[in-house]
Design a protein around this motif. Structure first.
Motif, mmCIF file in Angstrom:
data_model
loop_
_atom_site.group_PDB
_atom_site.id
_atom_site.type_symbol
_atom_site.label_atom_id
_atom_site.label_comp_id
_atom_site.label_asym_id
_atom_site.label_seq_id
_atom_site.Cartn_x
_atom_site.Cartn_y
_atom_site.Cartn_z
ATOM 1 N N SER A 10 4.592 -2.374 -32.203
ATOM 2 C CA SER A 10 3.429 -2.158 -31.342
ATOM 3 C C SER A 10 2.815 -3.478 -30.879
ATOM 4 C CB SER A 10 2.373 -1.410 -32.158
ATOM 5 O OG SER A 10 1.818 -0.350 -31.475
ATOM 6 N N ALA A 11 2.705 -4.405 -31.814
ATOM 7 C CA ALA A 11 2.064 -5.682 -31.486
ATOM 8 C C ALA A 11 2.943 -6.502 -30.532
ATOM 9 C CB ALA A 11 1.765 -6.451 -32.767
ATOM 10 N N SER A 12 4.286 -6.408 -30.695
ATOM 11 C CA SER A 12 5.196 -7.088 -29.757
ATOM 12 C C SER A 12 5.070 -6.464 -28.372
ATOM 13 C CB SER A 12 6.646 -6.961 -30.228
ATOM 14 O OG SER A 12 6.824 -7.502 -31.509
ATOM 15 N N TYR A 13 4.999 -5.148 -28.351
ATOM 16 C CA TYR A 13 4.893 -4.387 -27.095
ATOM 17 C C TYR A 13 3.612 -4.798 -26.343
ATOM 18 C CZ TYR A 13 5.144 0.232 -24.533
ATOM 19 O OH TYR A 13 5.204 1.247 -23.610
ATOM 20 N N ASP A 102 -8.152 -0.620 -36.717
ATOM 21 C CA ASP A 102 -8.424 0.647 -37.403
ATOM 22 C C ASP A 102 -7.250 1.616 -37.410
ATOM 23 O OD1 ASP A 102 -10.963 -0.298 -37.836
ATOM 24 O OD2 ASP A 102 -11.902 0.886 -36.256
ATOM 25 N N ILE A 103 -6.366 1.524 -36.441
ATOM 26 C CA ILE A 103 -5.242 2.469 -36.396
ATOM 27 C C ILE A 103 -3.930 1.795 -36.826
ATOM 28 C CG2 ILE A 103 -3.863 4.065 -34.989
ATOM 29 C CD1 ILE A 103 -6.194 4.288 -33.032
ATOM 30 N N HIS A 104 -3.502 0.836 -36.019
ATOM 31 C CA HIS A 104 -2.150 0.295 -36.185
ATOM 32 C C HIS A 104 -1.852 -0.301 -37.567
ATOM 33 C CE1 HIS A 104 0.868 -3.013 -35.582
ATOM 34 N NE2 HIS A 104 1.563 -1.928 -35.422
ATOM 35 N N PRO A 105 -2.804 -1.046 -38.186
ATOM 36 C CA PRO A 105 -2.475 -1.651 -39.490
ATOM 37 C C PRO A 105 -2.120 -0.611 -40.557
ATOM 38 C CG PRO A 105 -4.465 -2.640 -38.594
ATOM 39 C CD PRO A 105 -4.151 -1.448 -37.719
ATOM 40 N N LEU A 106 -2.638 0.611 -40.400
ATOM 41 C CA LEU A 106 -2.377 1.640 -41.400
ATOM 42 C C LEU A 106 -1.050 2.347 -41.181
ATOM 43 C CD1 LEU A 106 -6.018 2.887 -41.438
ATOM 44 C CD2 LEU A 106 -4.796 1.957 -43.403
ATOM 45 N N ASN A 107 -0.536 2.250 -39.981
ATOM 46 C CA ASN A 107 0.635 3.053 -39.625
ATOM 47 C C ASN A 107 1.886 2.246 -39.329
ATOM 48 O OD1 ASN A 107 -0.818 5.341 -39.953
ATOM 49 N ND2 ASN A 107 -1.080 5.808 -37.802
ATOM 50 N N ASN A 108 1.840 0.951 -39.596
ATOM 51 C CA ASN A 108 3.041 0.201 -39.246
ATOM 52 C C ASN A 108 4.122 0.335 -40.315
ATOM 53 O OD1 ASN A 108 2.335 -1.632 -41.188
ATOM 54 N ND2 ASN A 108 1.335 -3.017 -39.759
ATOM 55 N N VAL A 109 5.270 -0.221 -40.019
ATOM 56 C CA VAL A 109 6.449 0.066 -40.829
ATOM 57 C C VAL A 109 6.307 -0.411 -42.278
ATOM 58 C CG1 VAL A 109 7.723 -2.011 -40.111
ATOM 59 C CG2 VAL A 109 8.986 0.021 -40.769
ATOM 60 N N CYS A 166 -3.624 -2.510 -25.322
ATOM 61 C CA CYS A 166 -3.500 -2.078 -26.720
ATOM 62 C C CYS A 166 -3.237 -0.575 -26.818
ATOM 63 C CB CYS A 166 -4.774 -2.423 -27.495
ATOM 64 S SG CYS A 166 -5.053 -4.197 -27.627
ATOM 65 N N LEU A 167 -3.816 0.182 -25.899
ATOM 66 C CA LEU A 167 -3.704 1.646 -25.954
ATOM 67 C C LEU A 167 -2.269 2.142 -25.762
ATOM 68 C CD1 LEU A 167 -5.185 4.443 -26.059
ATOM 69 C CD2 LEU A 167 -5.344 4.288 -23.551
ATOM 70 N N VAL A 168 -1.582 1.581 -24.788
ATOM 71 C CA VAL A 168 -0.266 2.113 -24.415
ATOM 72 C C VAL A 168 0.736 2.087 -25.577
ATOM 73 C CG1 VAL A 168 1.760 1.634 -22.959
ATOM 74 C CG2 VAL A 168 -0.510 1.933 -21.922
ATOM 75 N N PRO A 169 0.908 0.959 -26.273
ATOM 76 C CA PRO A 169 1.858 0.982 -27.395
ATOM 77 C C PRO A 169 1.437 1.945 -28.514
ATOM 78 C CG PRO A 169 1.432 -1.277 -26.703
ATOM 79 C CD PRO A 169 0.422 -0.406 -26.003
ATOM 80 N N GLU A 198 3.705 -1.245 -13.020
ATOM 81 C CA GLU A 198 4.969 -1.923 -13.317
ATOM 82 C C GLU A 198 4.942 -2.718 -14.635
ATOM 83 O OE1 GLU A 198 8.027 -2.115 -12.369
ATOM 84 O OE2 GLU A 198 8.593 -4.036 -13.290
ATOM 85 N N CYS A 199 3.885 -3.497 -14.871
ATOM 86 C CA CYS A 199 3.898 -4.366 -16.060
ATOM 87 C C CYS A 199 3.851 -3.568 -17.366
ATOM 88 C CB CYS A 199 2.789 -5.415 -16.008
ATOM 89 S SG CYS A 199 1.119 -4.772 -16.132
ATOM 90 N N PHE A 200 3.254 -2.389 -17.310
ATOM 91 C CA PHE A 200 3.241 -1.525 -18.497
ATOM 92 C C PHE A 200 4.620 -0.879 -18.677
ATOM 93 C CE2 PHE A 200 -1.251 -1.954 -17.700
ATOM 94 C CZ PHE A 200 -1.839 -1.897 -18.949
ATOM 95 N N GLU A 201 5.168 -0.427 -17.588
ATOM 96 C CA GLU A 201 6.461 0.261 -17.617
ATOM 97 C C GLU A 201 7.582 -0.682 -18.077
ATOM 98 O OE1 GLU A 201 7.503 3.205 -17.445
ATOM 99 O OE2 GLU A 201 9.592 3.093 -16.774
ATOM 100 N N SER A 202 7.621 -1.880 -17.499
ATOM 101 C CA SER A 202 8.750 -2.785 -17.784
ATOM 102 C C SER A 202 8.746 -3.284 -19.227
ATOM 103 C CB SER A 202 8.726 -3.973 -16.819
ATOM 104 O OG SER A 202 7.579 -4.767 -17.054
#
Lengths: 212, 212
Positions: A10-13, A102-109, A166-169, A198-202
């Motif tokens: 997510s963070a790379s995305y 609040d979200i991503h740190p709890l759900n990462n791999v 941040c929302l999209v990933p 485009e920048c979100f899609e690519s």
């Protein structure tokens, strides 16, 4: 510029979207999280945190996706991620941080792996954990958007910015884990509006060379 | 200014230090997390996220501790939390985010409660969870400080800033959970240097009126 990342991180995305948003080309380096390449000496010498993404610009290494975005904003201000007024900047940063703190740190791999291997939680329990923090977080986002009286196409007005990046990933990841997001119509409308750009899609994971 | 917080909340503690650092007086409001006051309607109307801290400035509500600190930096720049050069700012923000994105979100009260009530994890397993993410995070911090070749009294040079403000509450919390931090001598030296400064000391949980 060089970006060390993993297609599904997510963070790379986020950083891929940010670079495309600013129109910045980069040389990608693929760090496989399943193969634990982020914990290998070669990568730890670059980023002692042992996490992706890491951005290299003019020989210097930058880490942590929000810090990278702030750096890009300060050094390549056009087009901007953040509005001008301090109050509006605080709002955009706060929505970004609901996702990144609040979200991503709890759900990462690494966390899902701990629940599995160290705590012996079943796949069903791990999915419930994932869905719980998604629901908590998206309820927050929806509440904050409602309180602000959001009327534009993005988190703030009609131009996308840091919070949208941040929302999209996060939506992508939630879909991967089969979370239902229909209860969050404002967030989902913003997501759809982003995906038409485009920048979100690519930057989507499926287009990265390390995707599988 | 008004600050809605809880004495032991790490994020509230960060903002208390930040306000004292800038020499800003505030009216405190106490939101008891054990009594679930952060999920009560009265508080949710102020902050739909249902989390502390929330800062009210000139009738506007600001949330998320890092966003609040950036807002204070932009509106009350003196003394600064952040250095001037973009690269140095990115470094200070990255260290701040190791704490605010990689450590604290995994160890706060709502997560420990989920492990207890929803996953039935024992106190020993919860303590091991807490200690694991502290160790991961402090190893990162120590690695990043070493890579930077830190030589001053604080995270960056001889003036404390945003990263030091994030570090102190995290060390306080780690001590509360009996984590051993002696393996992180650079981080601990910085912590000790911070605690000798009035604004760090006065923001300590034990001095807050809601402390118990």
């Amino acid at each position: 510029m060089e970006l060390f990342g993993f297609f599904r991180s997510s963070a790379s995305y986020r950083v891929r979207i940010a670079l495309a948003f600013k129109g910045l080309a980069f040389e990608p380096h693929y760090v496989s999280l399943p193969k634990m390449e982020h914990k290998a000496d070669a990568f730890l010498r670059l980023n002692p945190e042992g996490l992706v993404p890491a951005l290299v610009d003019a020989g210097r290494v930058f880490t942590q996706s929000l810090a990278i975005m702030e750096y890009l904003e300060e050094t390549r201000p056009d087009p901007p991620f953040l509005p001008e007024a301090p109050e509006a900047r605080a709002y955009v940063r706060a929505v970004s941080q609901i996702i990144c703190c609040d979200i991503h740190p709890l759900n990462n791999v690494r966390v899902l792996k701990y629940l599995d291997t160290r705590l012996g939680q079943s796949e069903a329990d791990r999915s419930a954990w994932y869905a719980h923090w998604i629901a908590e977080g998206f309820r927050s986002i929806e509440g904050v958007l409602a309180a602000r009286g959001v009327s534009g196409r993005f988190v703030l007005g009609d131009a996308p910015g840091m919070a949208d990046i941040c929302l999209v990933p996060q939506v992508f990841n939630a879909h991967r884990f089969n979370c239902h997001l229909a209860e969050y119509p404002m967030a989902m409308r913003i997501y759809e509006n982003c995906m038409a750009i485009e920048c979100f899609e690519s930057a989507h994971p499926k287009y990265q060379a390390d995707a599988f």
